[in-house]
Design a protein around this motif. Structure first.
Motif, PDB file in Angstrom:
ATOM      1  N   SER A   1       7.569  -4.429 -13.331  1.00 61.28           N
ATOM      2  CA  SER A   1       8.160  -3.160 -12.914  1.00 61.28           C
ATOM      3  C   SER A   1       8.468  -3.087 -11.423  1.00 61.28           C
ATOM      4  O   SER A   1       9.182  -2.188 -10.979  1.00 61.28           O
ATOM      5  CB  SER A   1       7.208  -2.007 -13.269  1.00 61.28           C
ATOM      6  N   GLY A   2       7.900  -3.995 -10.643  1.00 60.95           N
ATOM      7  CA  GLY A   2       8.081  -3.960  -9.199  1.00 60.95           C
ATOM      8  C   GLY A   2       7.132  -3.017  -8.491  1.00 60.95           C
ATOM      9  O   GLY A   2       7.167  -2.899  -7.269  1.00 60.95           O
ATOM     10  N   ALA A   3       6.265  -2.336  -9.232  1.00 58.94           N
ATOM     11  CA  ALA A   3       5.341  -1.371  -8.639  1.00 58.94           C
ATOM     12  C   ALA A   3       4.182  -2.086  -7.955  1.00 58.94           C
ATOM     13  O   ALA A   3       3.833  -3.223  -8.285  1.00 58.94           O
ATOM     14  CB  ALA A   3       4.810  -0.427  -9.710  1.00 58.94           C
ATOM     15  N   LEU A   4       3.569  -1.395  -7.000  1.00 54.99           N
ATOM     16  CA  LEU A   4       2.379  -1.920  -6.346  1.00 54.99           C
ATOM     17  C   LEU A   4       1.211  -1.958  -7.317  1.00 54.99           C
ATOM     18  O   LEU A   4       1.083  -1.096  -8.193  1.00 54.99           O
ATOM     19  CB  LEU A   4       2.009  -1.055  -5.138  1.00 54.99           C
TER      20      LEU A   4
ATOM     21  N   GLN B 273      -3.234  -2.521  -7.863  1.00 59.60           N
ATOM     22  CA  GLN B 273      -4.462  -1.983  -7.273  1.00 59.60           C
ATOM     23  C   GLN B 273      -4.311  -0.505  -6.882  1.00 59.60           C
ATOM     24  O   GLN B 273      -4.680  -0.109  -5.760  1.00 59.60           O
ATOM     25  CB  GLN B 273      -4.915  -2.799  -6.058  1.00 59.60           C
ATOM     26  N   GLY B 274      -3.725   0.273  -7.776  1.00 62.53           N
ATOM     27  CA  GLY B 274      -3.626   1.702  -7.542  1.00 62.53           C
ATOM     28  C   GLY B 274      -2.629   2.107  -6.478  1.00 62.53           C
ATOM     29  O   GLY B 274      -2.710   3.213  -5.933  1.00 62.53           O
ATOM     30  N   GLY B 275      -1.685   1.220  -6.162  1.00 60.61           N
ATOM     31  CA  GLY B 275      -0.658   1.545  -5.190  1.00 60.61           C
ATOM     32  C   GLY B 275      -1.000   1.187  -3.757  1.00 60.61           C
ATOM     33  O   GLY B 275      -0.257   1.552  -2.835  1.00 60.61           O
ATOM     34  N   LEU B 276      -2.100   0.461  -3.529  1.00 62.08           N
ATOM     35  CA  LEU B 276      -2.464   0.050  -2.181  1.00 62.08           C
ATOM     36  C   LEU B 276      -1.508  -1.026  -1.666  1.00 62.08           C
ATOM     37  O   LEU B 276      -1.093  -1.913  -2.420  1.00 62.08           O
ATOM     38  CB  LEU B 276      -3.896  -0.491  -2.151  1.00 62.08           C
ATOM     39  N   LEU B 277      -1.172  -0.973  -0.388  1.00 65.81           N
ATOM     40  CA  LEU B 277      -0.246  -1.941   0.195  1.00 65.81           C
ATOM     41  C   LEU B 277      -0.829  -3.350   0.182  1.00 65.81           C
ATOM     42  O   LEU B 277      -0.180  -4.304  -0.235  1.00 65.81           O
ATOM     43  CB  LEU B 277       0.113  -1.541   1.631  1.00 65.81           C
ATOM     44  N   PHE B 278      -2.079  -3.480   0.636  1.00 64.49           N
ATOM     45  CA  PHE B 278      -2.767  -4.769   0.589  1.00 64.49           C
ATOM     46  C   PHE B 278      -4.039  -4.596  -0.235  1.00 64.49           C
ATOM     47  O   PHE B 278      -5.160  -4.752   0.261  1.00 64.49           O
ATOM     48  CB  PHE B 278      -3.081  -5.268   2.006  1.00 64.49           C
TER      49      PHE B 278
END
Length: 336
Positions: A84-87, A89-94
């Motif tokens: 999907s291209g989504a982040l 780990q819950g949307g964390l950048l790193f």
């Protein structure tokens, strides 16, 4: 003119020396596969899922020589869902890793979001690693409940972590990690402590790991002690692990269980066949949360960086109220 040429040459030499002391690497994994999950209480679900064998990621790691054998080191690792291209780990950048530290003859000290010692220990022992369905930590995924957990890596990572890794000596290695809870008025609430000591030499790889996680209120904790080993017979590698889990809330024990895993992996041409069996033994609920979990899989190398994989696993819960689960997948993984 000669002075100008000399100055430019000196500047170029200095820049070359500086760059030689600094090393930054960009790396990653792109992993995606078709997966089927069905339970004894739900219809089958087919999906195109990311990170089945290894979590898809983009990472940056590097070091800078500070002289005298001392170096600054860092890792920033982003997780993403390639379907999907989504982040991740819950949307964390790193969300996978984010730390900086120092290394030298004393070992390494790292500060930030890091993998727990017990997770890296299990990953080194399980024939499935900690990704493909069939891995010992996967017994609690896919719609099952906490009533039938497997080898638990405590969320895989810890925030606010101070980690010390000792230098390898004679095949021995070890690390200890402390995660600050950062709760006002309490040094124990939400804090975590992990450690491992291992031995890797020739065909033998053995490790003991421990983890203790306090709850957010500081009124209880969850602990696991795990012992695991592999032995490479060349034609086949044997894998085994055993863990003891305890949970306490105040003076009351709320959890008491055991986990045992036996597995094998065998190279066949350009591929590897893997299989394992994991048993969860509930000691607190009179066996009502016991479970059996087994899996088989195969990985095939197309190159040093690209492979195909497939695996099938089945979870059988003794508790009638907890669903049995079947997983099947086939996919491709590329490392860069």
């Amino acid at each position: 003119m000669k002075k100008t040429i000399f100055a430019l040459a000196a500047l170029g030499a200095f820049a070359g020396a500086a760059s030689a002391q600094t090393n930054v690497t960009i790396y990653g994994i792109a992993d995606v596969g078709i997966q089927r999950v069905d339970t004894s209480t739900t219809e089958a679900r087919w999906g195109l899922d990311s990170g089945i064998q290894s979590g898809s990621r983009l990472g940056f790691k590097g070091s800078e020589s500070l002289g005298g054998g001392l170096a600054a080191i860092f890792t920033l690792e982003n997780g993403f869902n390639i379907d999907s291209g989504a982040l991740g780990q819950g949307g964390l950048l790193f969300g996978r890793q984010a730390w900086v530290g120092l290394s030298g003859g004393f070992g390494a000290v790292k500060f930030g979001r890091q993998l727990t010692p017990i997770f890296t220990a299990l990953d080194s022992i399980d024939p499935f690693g900690t990704g493909l369905t069939g891995d010992a930590s996967g017994i609690a995924i896919g719609g099952t409940t906490a009533a039938a957990p497997g080898f638990r890596p405590y969320g895989v990572r810890m925030n606010n972590t101070i980690n010390y890794s000792a230098p390898a000596i004679g095949g021995f290695n070890g690390q200890i990690a402390y995660g600050l809870g950062e709760v006002a008025g309490s040094t124990s609430a939400a804090s975590q402590l992990g450690a491992s000591i291992g031995y890797a030499n020739g065909p033998i790889n053995a490790v003991f790991a421990y983890h203790d996680a306090n709850n957010a209120a500081g009124t209880g904790d969850s602990r696991t002690a795990m012992l695991g080993a592999t032995y490479d017979f060349r034609v086949v590698k044997a894998h085994a692990a055993f863990a003891v889990n305890r949970d306490e809330l105040g003076a009351t024990r709320t959890g008491n269980s055991r986990n045992a895993m036996l597995g094998v992996s065998a190279p066949i041409g350009a591929g590897t066949v893997i299989a394992s069996y994991t048993r969860h033994d509930d000691r607190l609920g009179a066996g009502t949360a016991d479970a059996d979990y087994w899996g088989v899989g195969y990985t095939h190398n197309l190159s040093k960086r690209t492979n195909l994989y497939t695996s099938y696993s089945r979870l059988k819960n003794d508790a009638p109220a907890v669903a049995d689960v079947n997983w099947f997948n086939v996919g491709v993984r590329h490392k860069f």
